[in-house]
Design an enzyme around this catalytic site. Structure first.
Site, PDB file in Angstrom:
ATOM      1  N   ASP A 281       0.784  -1.312   0.245  1.00 52.82           N
ATOM      2  CA  ASP A 281      -0.140   0.090  -0.041  1.00 52.82           C
ATOM      3  C   ASP A 281       1.014   1.191  -0.102  1.00 52.82           C
ATOM      4  O   ASP A 281       1.617   1.516   1.134  1.00 52.82           O
ATOM      5  CB  ASP A 281      -1.024  -0.152   1.335  1.00 52.82           C
ATOM      6  CG  ASP A 281      -2.294   0.667   1.074  1.00 52.82           C
ATOM      7  OD1 ASP A 281      -2.217   1.507   0.507  1.00 52.82           O
ATOM      8  OD2 ASP A 281      -3.392  -0.025   1.506  1.00 52.82           O
TER       9      ASP A 281
ATOM     10  N   ASP B  70      -2.659   4.757  -2.178  1.00 51.33           N
ATOM     11  CA  ASP B  70      -4.064   5.671  -1.584  1.00 51.33           C
ATOM     12  C   ASP B  70      -4.179   6.750  -1.981  1.00 51.33           C
ATOM     13  O   ASP B  70      -3.339   7.627  -1.908  1.00 51.33           O
ATOM     14  CB  ASP B  70      -3.227   5.647   0.027  1.00 51.33           C
ATOM     15  CG  ASP B  70      -4.427   5.838   1.053  1.00 51.33           C
ATOM     16  OD1 ASP B  70      -5.422   5.117   1.351  1.00 51.33           O
ATOM     17  OD2 ASP B  70      -4.236   7.006   1.496  1.00 51.33           O
TER      18      ASP B  70
ATOM     19  N   GLU C 125      -6.492   4.655  -5.954  1.00 48.80           N
ATOM     20  CA  GLU C 125      -7.530   4.870  -5.271  1.00 48.80           C
ATOM     21  C   GLU C 125      -8.085   6.277  -5.771  1.00 48.80           C
ATOM     22  O   GLU C 125      -7.283   7.118  -5.160  1.00 48.80           O
ATOM     23  CB  GLU C 125      -7.436   4.499  -3.657  1.00 48.80           C
ATOM     24  CG  GLU C 125      -8.760   4.744  -2.786  1.00 48.80           C
ATOM     25  CD  GLU C 125      -8.707   5.148  -1.396  1.00 48.80           C
ATOM     26  OE1 GLU C 125      -9.616   4.866  -0.551  1.00 48.80           O
ATOM     27  OE2 GLU C 125      -7.649   5.873  -1.074  1.00 48.80           O
TER      28      GLU C 125
ATOM     29  N   HIS D  79     -11.278  -2.382   3.465  1.00 52.11           N
ATOM     30  CA  HIS D  79     -11.341  -1.842   4.957  1.00 52.11           C
ATOM     31  C   HIS D  79     -11.942  -0.849   5.119  1.00 52.11           C
ATOM     32  O   HIS D  79     -11.994  -0.384   6.539  1.00 52.11           O
ATOM     33  CB  HIS D  79      -9.653  -2.055   5.191  1.00 52.11           C
ATOM     34  CG  HIS D  79      -9.151  -0.718   4.662  1.00 52.11           C
ATOM     35  ND1 HIS D  79      -8.907  -0.851   3.268  1.00 52.11           N
ATOM     36  CD2 HIS D  79      -8.571   0.385   4.902  1.00 52.11           C
ATOM     37  CE1 HIS D  79      -8.353   0.231   2.782  1.00 52.11           C
ATOM     38  NE2 HIS D  79      -8.172   1.051   3.717  1.00 52.11           N
ATOM     39  N   ASP D  80     -12.690  -0.053   4.178  1.00 57.25           N
ATOM     40  CA  ASP D  80     -13.120   1.340   4.672  1.00 57.25           C
ATOM     41  C   ASP D  80     -14.681   1.086   4.534  1.00 57.25           C
ATOM     42  O   ASP D  80     -15.461   1.956   4.420  1.00 57.25           O
ATOM     43  CB  ASP D  80     -12.624   2.371   3.317  1.00 57.25           C
ATOM     44  CG  ASP D  80     -11.287   2.830   3.766  1.00 57.25           C
ATOM     45  OD1 ASP D  80     -10.761   2.683   4.950  1.00 57.25           O
ATOM     46  OD2 ASP D  80     -10.558   3.278   2.602  1.00 57.25           O
TER      47      ASP D  80
END
Ligand code: NOJ
Length: 596
Positions: A106, A215, A273, A353-354
């Site tokens: 990430d 990210d 993302e 995970h969000d």
């Protein structure tokens, strides 16, 4: 359809790959300290391989104070001691490669932690002639209002509540943080910052990493002058400002530079993302092969269909709204067909995970329908074109934490800050009165990020076999029944279904590369579509309701007689070929594939 130098049917390993996202802190704890770790992941590689996973994506494991669960990095070249050491990472990557799998890291480079050495130096002195790191972050003098009160340089609201600026006493300036105070934004307009990022990417690639999930990569370039955002809510001091930082003026220049300097020199998988984007056209430049930027992006339209939308068009996840099958069809159809001839390639996902768990959001997590609807959602995923992402626990139908859990079980800073900001606002508006927060708690129970962050349920043992110590976060109450060990033993489990479904996806290229056509757009409970690749046609029928329904093949009579390939009811029965009218049971999904 226009001919293209990069048709979506052009094969690439990262297109057909099945990516599995690991949220390391909650995956598997090998040493009993209550935190998942790298050795825990190593211990589960055979498990992942047997599911059919090709690529692992690890959410951040770098040294971090965990102000935002590791999305606040204090050292890009160190592993956080909770997760292990660099030597553990080296053993992990060796284990991954031995099994023919790959690993993505990430890359969180819109911001660092305020504990990163770069920021510590940056805040130490505002004189740029003495402090070469001052301009690595975004510093501005504060403003003063008519009463001489200090105010932030502009009215931007942080994504996680409050002003997007913090005042630094020592140097008497403010720094920008689009997330929490402990996540200062890097200044990408400074070439030294870009060089440092490209260096650390090379460093991980040299160590063996096979790609990056990037990210919030679309917010690295902010609008020049950092102007105030228009006032969307006059009662609020700070205003949503994504229009001033999402897909900003130089973002493509910087990503192209990253591609030239790093990505193009290696055979990597890359996914950006890209939240805060309402117009699909704005995402094109990131992924069109001719632009040489990224392989694909995570767009969030589907994730937004059950959320309230703010005045800027961004979704507010903790204010839920009922979703409609019509919207789900529209969004998926749009992205399945969007600029395919230009070579646009999708990232297919329904959990991360969000977001809360997909079976609780888009399926039906009651005991009666949980397993069937989790399998239905698996069919929705494996029959879409794009690189497929599975989030840990999705393969066993993990669901949201129980509604009986109180606020004290929720750990996520986004949730806690949201709760506090609404509470303060209501107290301000009705001084001295009792504040009713039940609607906010309801939103949290349905949509909080923490639902995806409860520890992985491995076994019917204390703490679901996740740890022999005390888990950092409470394990979901249902682990005795819903766990990996139980599902590995059952041919009818959600896990066994996923494994089989992934084999089917890999057997039939049409499911990965074929063209998508929506059938019966107005149908209220069935999502039906075809996929076509050369002589292969797949017909997908998904009944999203807890009542049976019939579906007519009037629109596609040539598919009558197509062989049955996959279904979520019994693995052996009901395998008859497609008939002119197909009866679908509650939450039943069926896939037929024919070669013409
Ligand atoms: C997106 C990440 O997925 C999320 O977990 C994080 O809070 C923000 N970016 C900030 O890094």
């Amino acid at each position: 359809m226009a001919a293209s130098a990069n048709p979506p049917s052009a094969r690439a390993w990262w297109k057909s790959a099945v990516v599995y996202q690991i949220y390391p802190i909650s995956f598997f704890d090998s040493n009993g300290d209550g935190f998942g770790d790298l050795n825990g992941i190593l211990a589960k590689l055979d498990y992942l391989k047997s599911l059919g996973v090709d690529v692992l994506w690890l959410s951040p494991i770098y040294r971090s104070p965990l102000a935002d669960m590791g999305y606040d990095i204090a050292d890009y070249r160190e592993i956080d001691s909770r997760y292990g050491t660099l030597a553990d990472w080296d053993r992990l990557i060796a284990g991954v490669h031995e099994r023919g799998m790959k690993l993505m890291m990430d890359l969180v480079v819109n911001h660092t932690s305020d504990e990163h050495e770069w920021f510590v130096q940056s805040r130490s002195d505002k004189d740029t002639s003495r402090n070469p790191k001052r301009n690595w972050y975004i510093w501005r003098p504060p403003k003063y209002d008519a009463h001489g009160n200090r105010q932030p340089p502009n009215n931007w609201k942080s994504v996680f509540q409050g002003s997007a600026w913090d005042y630094d006493e020592q140097t008497q300036e403010c720094y920008l943080h689009l997330y929490v105070s402990k996540q200062p934004d890097l200044n990408w307009d400074n070439s030294a910052v870009r060089n440092a990022v490209f260096d650390l990417m090379e460093w991980w690639i040299n160590r063996g990493c096979d790609g990056f999930r990037m990210d919030v990569i679309n917010i690295i370039s902010k609008v020049d002058g950092l102007p105030d955002a228009p006032v969307a809510d006059p009662k609020e001091q700070y205003q949503p400002a994504s229009a001033f930082f999402a897909n900003g003026p130089r973002v493509h220049q910087y990503i192209k530079e990253m591609n030239d300097r790093v990505l193009s020199r290696h055979d990597l998988i890359t996914v950006g993302e890209t939240p805060f984007t309402q117009n699909a056209q704005d995402l094109l430049p990131y992924v069109l092969p001719s632009r040489r930027e990224l392989n694909m992006v995570f767009q969030f339209e589907l994730m937004g269909i059950d959320s309230h939308i703010d005045p800027y068009g961004s979704d507010v996840p903790l204010i839920p709204k009922e979703w409609k099958l019509k919207n789900l069809k529209e969004v998926i159809t749009r992205w399945q067909t969007f600029e395919r001839e230009a070579g646009f390639w999708n990232a297919v996902f329904i959990e991360n995970h969000d977001h809360s768990r997909s079976v609780s959001r888009f399926g039906n997590d009651s005991p009666e329908w949980r397993s069937l609807s989790a399998k239905l959602l698996s069919m929705l995923e494996i029959t879409q074109s794009g690189t497929l992402y599975i989030y840990q626990g999705q393969e066993i139908g993990m669901k949201n934490a129980p509604p009986t859990w109180g606020l004290e079980e929720y750990k996520d800073v986004a949730t806690i800050n949201y709760w506090n900001s609404v509470l303060e606002k209501r107290k301000r508006e009705s001084p001295g009165l009792d504040v009713d927060m039940s609607d906010v708690m309801d939103g949290i129970r349905r949509k909080a990020r923490d639902h995806a962050r409860t520890p992985m349920q491995w076994k019917d043992l204390p703490h679901a076999g996740f740890t022999s110590g005390t888990p950092w976060m409470r394990v979901n109450d249902d682990y005795q029944e819903w766990n990996v060990a139980a599902q590995l033993e059952s041919r009818t489990s959600v896990w066994s279904f996923w494994k089989h479904a992934l084999e089917i996806r890999k057997t039939y290229d049409v499911l990965i590369y074929g063209d998508f056509t929506l059938l019966s757009p107005e149908h209220e409970q069935v999502f039906a579509y075809t996929r076509v690749l050369g002589e292969s046609i797949a017909l997908v029928l998904l009944n999203f309701h807890h009542t049976p329904v019939q579906f007519s093949l009037d629109e596609v009579p040539h598919l009558i007689g197509a062989p049955f390939i996959l279904g979520n009811y019994s693995p052996t029965d009901d395998r008859e070929a497609a008939t002119s009218i197909i009866s679908l049971r509650e939450y039943e999904g069926r896939v037929y594939i024919v070669k013409t």
